[in-house]
Design an enzyme around this catalytic site. Structure first.
Site, mmCIF file in Angstrom:
data_model
loop_
_atom_site.group_PDB
_atom_site.id
_atom_site.type_symbol
_atom_site.label_atom_id
_atom_site.label_comp_id
_atom_site.label_asym_id
_atom_site.label_seq_id
_atom_site.Cartn_x
_atom_site.Cartn_y
_atom_site.Cartn_z
ATOM 1 N N THR A 217 -5.879 54.453 -4.970
ATOM 2 C CA THR A 217 -4.561 53.844 -4.776
ATOM 3 C C THR A 217 -3.540 54.965 -4.606
ATOM 4 O OG1 THR A 217 -3.027 52.159 -5.594
ATOM 5 C CG2 THR A 217 -4.006 53.576 -7.257
ATOM 6 N N ASN A 218 -2.247 54.656 -4.736
ATOM 7 C CA ASN A 218 -1.203 55.674 -4.559
ATOM 8 C C ASN A 218 -0.106 55.446 -5.587
ATOM 9 O OD1 ASN A 218 0.749 53.724 -3.341
ATOM 10 N ND2 ASN A 218 -0.844 53.613 -1.791
ATOM 11 N N ARG A 219 0.947 56.237 -5.505
ATOM 12 C CA ARG A 219 1.961 56.230 -6.570
ATOM 13 C C ARG A 219 2.958 55.068 -6.491
ATOM 14 N NH1 ARG A 219 1.703 60.992 -9.309
ATOM 15 N NH2 ARG A 219 0.786 62.732 -8.190
#
Ligand code: CTP
Length: 410
Positions: A217-219
């Site tokens: 995933t990402n931030r």
């Protein structure tokens, strides 16, 4: 708490009845005042056994009303005929908590105290939050009264399940302030600029599975997307929020479609934009996903692990093609997360993805952006217009984006 654009200078009559939940109305009065609303508190006689008028007066900075018979300037009432003076200026009458007794009075048109008589005199919406102990809320009499009020156009807030002061467990608890505020926003905003428009908003970083326990995933936390969805509800839109974010409260009035991967978000977006006025792609969609998803948990063995990745579909490009065929969504808004050459890269994305507006974020900023409540953006439009918004709340940026969409739909 920052002010809420929709509530600034709105007149809200807050009717408080004699329930143990009256203490929650104190917090609500405080938050409404901080949000910028002008509140006129009306207490029933029973309410004053639980909370003092002085408490509300101190929080709202305004007189508190309770006595039908002491009309006139001496008691600080807004007109020589109190209920008419209160009702005339009001944008909303909210009764919270509403007891079984007051519900019965409102349903049957009784007018024997300041709150019930004011409810008959208003022309603004009536929002009611019932709260009562034990099995009272489920009783046929209370349910019939709620139904009567709904039929006449009143908005009712469903009480929550939980433990009562009596120790019993059931449905009848007054929701927390945040929830009540959400209902207030939905009702006050319902005839806003985007009433009868469907807006689709995406939010959050997508999750691409590696195996049953792991994902990429990402931030992105989804906060900006949720703020846009709330601003759209405030403007009266029908909002569909397609989200892969976790742990954020869905704005009251928005319909949540929970997704996880880029592919599930793509399917949900294409289905929902088919009859929509605008799409706002605030989600941080993964560009790559693992080529295969392992059915079993991947065990550690060698010192390194190679994980082949493959491209995901670009959702906005798919929307562009669908829009060219069908005309929907009427407006498409994208985001650009950039770590260098902000405006040039953003401008390329605006062109290639066929967008009407693009919101560009400099993701290297440490005081705004990912996970923060603040953001700093540049808004680009298809005519080459550039609008810089200096560091401000995501709520303010959401309101700005919705205002621009309103302008484009005009
Ligand atoms: N987006 C999309 N589908 C993808 C990736 C991104 O619809 N598979 C959307 C995002 O929601 C955003 C816009 O495209 O509104 C730009 O996303 P961004 O991550 O900034 O750019 P990318 O298009 O992914 O390009 P790059 O990663 O090369 O900067």
């Amino acid at each position: 708490m920052e002010t809420i654009a929709l509530l600034r200078d709105k007149r809200v009559i807050l009717g408080v009845c004699g329930s143990i939940a009256a203490y929650k109305a104190v917090d609500l009065a405080s938050k409404l005042t901080q949000a910028g609303a002008q509140i006129d508190v009306v207490l029933t006689a029973a309410a004053q056994r639980f909370v003092s008028p002085l408490t509300f007066q101190a929080l709202s900075g305004r007189p508190v009303y309770s006595d039908l018979w002491s009309a006139g300037s001496a008691s600080g009432l807004p007109s020589h005929i109190a209920h008419i003076g209160l009702a005339e200026e009001a944008d909303l009458l909210l009764v919270a908590p509403a007891t079984a007794n007051t519900l019965a009075k409102l349903a049957h048109g009784f007018a024997d105290d300041l709150l019930s008589i004011t409810a008959l005199a208003i022309s603004c919406p009536l929002l009611i939050a019932p709260a009562m102990d034990g099995n009272m809320y489920d009783s046929p009499a209370v349910q019939d009264n709620c139904e009567t009020l709904r039929r006449r156009g009143a908005h009712l807030i469903e009480p929550e399940e939980g433990r009562f002061a009596s120790g019993m467990v059931g449905t009848g608890r007054l929701p927390e302030t945040e929830t009540l505020l959400g209902h207030i926003r939905r009702v006050i905003g319902r005839d806003g600029e985007l009433a009868s428009h469907k807006l689709v908003v995406t939010a959050g970083g997508t999750r691409e599975s590696i195996d049953p326990v792991r994902f990429i995933t990402n931030r992105s936390t989804g906060k900006q997307g949720y703020a846009i969805a709330q601003a759209a509800v405030d403007a009266g839109a029908d909002v569909v929020l397609i989200s892969s974010a976790a742990g954020l409260p869905t704005p009251i009035g928005a319909t949540l479609v929970a997704v996880d991967s880029a592919e599930s978000m793509r399917e949900a977006v294409l289905a929902n934009v088919a009859d929509s006025s605008a799409l706002i792609m605030a989600a941080a969609v993964a560009d790559y996903r693992p080529q295969t998803v392992s059915e079993q948990k991947i065990k550690k063995s060698d010192d390194s692990l190679n994980l082949p990745l493959t491209r995901t579909a670009d959702i906005l490009m798919a929307v562009k093609a669908q829009r060219a065929r069908t005309g929907y969504p009427m407006i498409a808004v994208g985001f650009a997360a950039e770590s260098e050459n902000l405006v040039e890269n953003a401008s390329d994305k605006l062109q290639s993805k066929g967008l009407d507006l693009l919101i560009a974020n400099d993701i290297t900023a440490t005081d705004a952006g990912f996970a923060a409540d603040a953001n700093r953006v540049v808004v680009l439009d298809m005519d080459g217009g550039l609008h810089h918004i200096d560091r401000t709340s995501k709520a303010e940026i959401g309101a700005y984006i919705i205002e621009r969409i309103g302008g484009l739909l005009d």
